[in-house]
Write a protein that holds these residues in place. Structure first.
Motif, PDB file in Angstrom:
ATOM      1  N   ARG A   1       0.832  -1.212   0.000  1.00  0.00           N
ATOM      2  CA  ARG A   1       0.000   0.000   0.000  1.00  0.00           C
ATOM      3  C   ARG A   1       0.862   1.256   0.000  1.00  0.00           C
ATOM      4  O   ARG A   1       0.581   2.225  -0.721  1.00  0.00           O
ATOM      5  CB  ARG A   1      -0.935   0.000   1.212  1.00  0.00           C
ATOM      6  CG  ARG A   1      -2.090  -0.979   1.135  1.00  0.00           C
ATOM      7  CD  ARG A   1      -3.181  -0.612   2.140  1.00  0.00           C
ATOM      8  NE  ARG A   1      -2.663  -0.557   3.502  1.00  0.00           N
ATOM      9  CZ  ARG A   1      -2.635  -1.588   4.338  1.00  0.00           C
ATOM     10  NH1 ARG A   1      -3.087  -2.770   3.941  1.00  0.00           N
ATOM     11  NH2 ARG A   1      -2.169  -1.450   5.567  1.00  0.00           N
TER      12      ARG A   1
ATOM     13  N   VAL B   1       2.612   1.689  -3.420  1.00  0.00           N
ATOM     14  CA  VAL B   1       1.628   2.151  -4.412  1.00  0.00           C
ATOM     15  C   VAL B   1       1.343   3.639  -4.238  1.00  0.00           C
ATOM     16  O   VAL B   1       1.298   4.398  -5.215  1.00  0.00           O
ATOM     17  CB  VAL B   1       0.330   1.329  -4.293  1.00  0.00           C
ATOM     18  CG1 VAL B   1      -0.809   1.999  -5.060  1.00  0.00           C
ATOM     19  CG2 VAL B   1       0.551  -0.086  -4.804  1.00  0.00           C
TER      20      VAL B   1
ATOM     21  N   VAL C   1       1.129   4.394  -8.204  1.00  0.00           N
ATOM     22  CA  VAL C   1       0.962   3.251  -9.099  1.00  0.00           C
ATOM     23  C   VAL C   1      -0.490   3.163  -9.566  1.00  0.00           C
ATOM     24  O   VAL C   1      -1.419   3.221  -8.762  1.00  0.00           O
ATOM     25  CB  VAL C   1       1.366   1.936  -8.405  1.00  0.00           C
ATOM     26  CG1 VAL C   1       1.236   0.768  -9.385  1.00  0.00           C
ATOM     27  CG2 VAL C   1       2.798   2.029  -7.880  1.00  0.00           C
TER      28      VAL C   1
ATOM     29  N   ILE D   1      -3.464  -1.238 -11.445  1.00  0.00           N
ATOM     30  CA  ILE D   1      -2.932  -2.327 -10.618  1.00  0.00           C
ATOM     31  C   ILE D   1      -3.709  -3.619 -10.853  1.00  0.00           C
ATOM     32  O   ILE D   1      -4.934  -3.627 -10.906  1.00  0.00           O
ATOM     33  CB  ILE D   1      -3.001  -1.948  -9.127  1.00  0.00           C
ATOM     34  CG1 ILE D   1      -2.193  -0.667  -8.873  1.00  0.00           C
ATOM     35  CG2 ILE D   1      -2.479  -3.084  -8.254  1.00  0.00           C
ATOM     36  CD1 ILE D   1      -2.408  -0.083  -7.495  1.00  0.00           C
TER      37      ILE D   1
ATOM     38  N   GLY E   1       1.624  -3.061 -12.420  1.00  0.00           N
ATOM     39  CA  GLY E   1       0.899  -1.808 -12.584  1.00  0.00           C
ATOM     40  C   GLY E   1       1.706  -0.828 -13.410  1.00  0.00           C
ATOM     41  O   GLY E   1       2.688  -1.189 -14.065  1.00  0.00           O
TER      42      GLY E   1
END
Length: 237
Positions: A165, A168, A173, A176, A194
């Motif tokens: 998390r 990202v 990102v 995904i 991603g």
């Protein structure tokens, strides 16, 4: 392991964009900088540069590399492979080259350069960037394809879900997708891929850009190990 390797190779096979060289963007440095900022350890990293090269030019490349590196020649039913390694120097960064010449003359020959290491700090970063620039300037063009990967682990305090998390969020990102390994007793847990807009290199899968893959496995102690690749993972891990 074989399952995730096949997934990576399948993604490469349906590539519609060429992940060409961009010397202004260093994806590996971005990833390593994030990892070290989280007080995690870079266990290993590797950058692979590939380019299809004319056979006549490769003859000159082979002669030049022979002046600096130890040469090993191997052969199989499909190709002749020249491998160049430096067997004398002990350095924090290992550099080697492969020249692959198919026996079928209608197939393209390939030059591969690799930089790899087992740690990361400001000194390694500076040395890596300098050596990559010299490698490109000497043997490749900016049309070459560049692939990077980095492996890191943790002691379980942060947790796999939190790490993903946070990664990202930090890299913004997008697009995904996650694939889970359902094989019983497999060390692998999942494969995430991603798109990071910050990086120019990408491939396209079903009209979606992809330039990130993260393989998550479990160590013998049950802690997660992450292998992060861009634009995709091309090496077995």
């Amino acid at each position: 392991m074989k399952k995730f390797l096949l997934i990576s190779l399948m993604l490469l096979a349906i590539n519609t964009d060429t992940p060409s060289m961009d010397m202004e963007v260093s994806e590996l440095s971005d990833i390593a900088g994030y990892i070290t900022s989280k007080k995690m350890t870079v266990d290993s990293w590797q950058v692979t540069v590939k380019e299809q090269v004319d056979r006549k030019k490769l003859e000159r490349v082979i002669k030049d590399l022979e002046q600096e590196y130890s040469l090993t020649v191997s052969e199989d039913e499909n190709s002749l492979k020249y491998s160049f390694h430096n067997t004398h120097k002990r350095e924090s960064i290992v550099e080697y080259y492969n020249v692959i010449i198919p026996k079928n003359e209608r197939q393209n020959s390939e030059l591969v350069g690799v930089l790899k290491g087992g740690s990361w700090d400001s000194s390694v970063k500076d040395s890596y960037q300098l050596r990559l620039e010299k490698m490109i300037e000497k043997l490749f063009t900016k049309s070459a394809n560049k692939f990077a990967c980095l492996t890191t682990g943790e002691d379980g305090i942060m947790g796999s879900d939190y790490f993903i998390r946070d990664f990202v969020k930090s890299f913004n990102v997008q697009q995904i997708d996650t694939q889970f390994d359902t094989v019983k007793n497999s060390m692998h847990k999942k494969l995430i891929y991603g798109y990071i807009p910050l990086w120019n290199n990408k491939i396209t899968i079903v009209d979606k850009p992809v330039n990130l893959q993260i393989a998550v496995i479990e160590s013998e102690t049950g802690d997660p190990i992450y292998t992060i690749g861009t634009p995709i993972l091309i090496n077995e891990y």
